[in-house]
Scaffold this active site. Structure first.
Site, PDB file in Angstrom:
ATOM      1  N   ARG A 329      14.289  10.711  -1.939  1.00 48.70           N
ATOM      2  CA  ARG A 329      14.689  10.364  -3.306  1.00 48.70           C
ATOM      3  C   ARG A 329      15.333   8.983  -3.434  1.00 48.70           C
ATOM      4  O   ARG A 329      15.066   8.266  -4.404  1.00 48.70           O
ATOM      5  CB  ARG A 329      15.603  11.437  -3.880  1.00 48.70           C
ATOM      6  CG  ARG A 329      14.938  12.800  -4.026  1.00 48.70           C
ATOM      7  CD  ARG A 329      15.825  13.812  -4.728  1.00 48.70           C
ATOM      8  NE  ARG A 329      15.914  13.517  -6.163  1.00 48.70           N
ATOM      9  CZ  ARG A 329      16.952  12.969  -6.746  1.00 48.70           C
ATOM     10  NH1 ARG A 329      18.032  12.648  -6.052  1.00 48.70           N
ATOM     11  NH2 ARG A 329      16.936  12.740  -8.040  1.00 48.70           N
ATOM     12  N   TYR A 333      13.001   7.093  -5.925  1.00 46.36           N
ATOM     13  CA  TYR A 333      13.510   7.062  -7.291  1.00 46.36           C
ATOM     14  C   TYR A 333      14.740   6.178  -7.468  1.00 46.36           C
ATOM     15  O   TYR A 333      15.332   6.155  -8.544  1.00 46.36           O
ATOM     16  CB  TYR A 333      13.899   8.485  -7.744  1.00 46.36           C
ATOM     17  CG  TYR A 333      12.751   9.456  -7.832  1.00 46.36           C
ATOM     18  CD1 TYR A 333      11.613   9.161  -8.574  1.00 46.36           C
ATOM     19  CD2 TYR A 333      12.809  10.682  -7.173  1.00 46.36           C
ATOM     20  CE1 TYR A 333      10.573  10.061  -8.669  1.00 46.36           C
ATOM     21  CE2 TYR A 333      11.770  11.596  -7.269  1.00 46.36           C
ATOM     22  CZ  TYR A 333      10.651  11.273  -8.014  1.00 46.36           C
ATOM     23  OH  TYR A 333       9.616  12.169  -8.107  1.00 46.36           O
ATOM     24  N   CYS A 359      10.678   3.985  10.946  1.00 49.86           N
ATOM     25  CA  CYS A 359      10.199   2.612  11.063  1.00 49.86           C
ATOM     26  C   CYS A 359       9.681   2.118   9.715  1.00 49.86           C
ATOM     27  O   CYS A 359       8.507   1.805   9.532  1.00 49.86           O
ATOM     28  CB  CYS A 359       9.107   2.523  12.125  1.00 49.86           C
ATOM     29  SG  CYS A 359       8.735   0.816  12.602  1.00 49.86           S
TER      30      CYS A 359
END
Length: 431
Positions: A329, A333, A359
């Protein structure tokens, strides 16, 4: 100090505060239901998702009480967190369930939900998957004209369906999680209502529900009331409609100063409007809601171990044993998750940037003021219950975390950490 969440449970003519605790700091140890967080992490290892059953049940009860006058049917949005133990906990406490794939529907059935308590809200799926859901006997919610026509051709009046509408309302403040605006892929635009009615008439489709969901983190009660006005206006023309589904999107706090949905105000206004509509039109419609984040977000935590403290000339990085593979998230977002050093709660505050071991650029929290962090310390990411594990992956061939439910003062393993054999499962060596 103690951390707590304040939830208002509406009473007749008033509201009273109901307290239940988040992580508690007691004698320099963070605890959950009296259990030391560090002990839980030592027992099950990190990274680790932990959920508080008390919080899940309390949030569900808040919704059931808020809309009690309308005899609400809560349909938990399973996509937020699909662990079977969590689903069973919700079912035990009177929740139905909203699913977005036929496999989520099967999980719901496996958890013991009756088909009549399951709503399948499809998006961009083919008629074959819709047919599978019909075979399971669940409620069907359709969100585009093409599938509505195919459904009509296949089932006519033999199997009713709900229609998801797009009201062209921007809500939540974030285009990535708002689903009711005019550019969203979700729902049939209300401007195409004439086409919906034409298909219903042509194929004798029975519409048993109307649905609107405008996305997450809606603070403004007026947004819900705008949805109500739209649904009420449209419901008059659909004589077979039995329920109006307002989706979810109730705002929860990610920071202490965050504004949240005023649930007492929303309950008062929506209950009144719903009763007025039913009385005016001599109907007995049901009120449905589909909360996910509201129920499980604040109940969950992602606990990680600090692998390295990397002091560069201008920034100090904390590298943890997790990353965007387990909590996507923040990168997907730009979401904020409060971070707490549970191992050293009295240490002097310093500024850190918390990053993962993937990575990729996977910043989990930039420029955070935390109690002094040492290598080996445990960090807690709050609001980890919704869209944490359910969006996790094995990217970089990292294992998925274990999941634990704290219930009745006990920490119980509800999902094992994946293993190397799990990474190989399904692969076929042809060389």
């Amino acid at each position: 100090m103690d951390f707590f969440i304040l939830v208002y449970l509406p009473q007749v003519g008033m509201s009273r505060p109901y307290l239940f605790f988040d992580m508690q700091l007691h004698n320099s140890y963070y605890q959950l239901q009296g259990l030391a967080i560090t002990d839980i992490c030592n027992q099950f290892g990190t990274p680790l998702y932990v959920y508080d059953a008390n919080t899940i049940v309390a949030q569900l009860k808040t919704l059931q009480t808020t809309f009690a006058e309308s005899h609400v049917k809560v349909k938990y949005a399973a996509k937020a967190l699909t662990n079977i133990s969590v689903l069973k906990l919700l079912k035990k406490n009177g929740s139905g369930i909203d699913v977005v794939s036929v496999n989520e529907a099967r999980l719901a059935l496996h958890a013991g939900f009756d088909p009549k308590d399951i709503m399948f809200t499809s998006n961009s799926v083919g008629i074959d998957e819709i047919a599978e859901a019909v075979d399971l006997g669940v409620y069907i919610n359709l969100d585009n004209l093409s599938i509505l026509e195919q459904f009509g051709k296949k089932y006519g009046s033999s199997y009713p369906c709900c229609v998801r509408l797009n009201p062209s309302i921007m809500a939540g403040g974030n285009l990535k999680i708002s689903t009711g605006h005019s550019q969203s892929k979700f729902g049939i635009p209300v401007e195409q209502m004439d086409q919906i009615k034409a298909l219903v008439t042509h194929y004798n489709i029975v519409i048993n529900g109307l649905h609107i969901h405008t996305g997450s983190e809606i603070k403004d009660v007026d947004v819900f009331m705008k949805m109500a006005d739209i649904l009420f206006d449209l419901a008059v023309d659909f004589t077979h409609v039995k329920f109006l589904d307002f989706g979810g999107g109730f705002k929860v706090a990610y920071k202490k100063e965050d504004a949240v949905t005023d649930m007492p105000k929303l309950g008062q206004r929506l209950n009144t409007a719903f009763a007025d509509f039913n009385q005016k039109h001599n109907r007995n419609l049901e009120l449905w809601i589909e909360p996910g984040k509201f129920i499980v977000s604040e109940a969950g935590y992602l606990f990680t171990k600090v692998n390295i403290v990397k002091k560069n000339p201008t920034i100090t990085f904390l590298g943890v044993d997790s990353g965007l593979n387990h909590l996507i998230r923040p990168m997907m977002y730009d979401a904020y998750h409060e971070i707490v050093n549970v191992s050293n709660p009295t240490g002097k505050e310093q500024t850190y940037t918390v990053v993962g071991n993937i990575c990729e650029t996977d910043t989990l929290g930039a420029d955070r003021s935390l109690n002094e962090v040492r290598e080996g310390d445990i960090l807690a990411f709050k609001n980890g219950g919704a869209y944490g594990f359910s969006m996790a992956s094995t990217y970089n061939s990292r294992f998925l975390p274990a999941e634990v439910l704290v219930i009745n003062g006990e920490a119980k393993l509800i999902r094992q950490r994946t293993t190397f054999e799990d990474l190989l499962h399904g692969q076929i060596d042809v060389i």
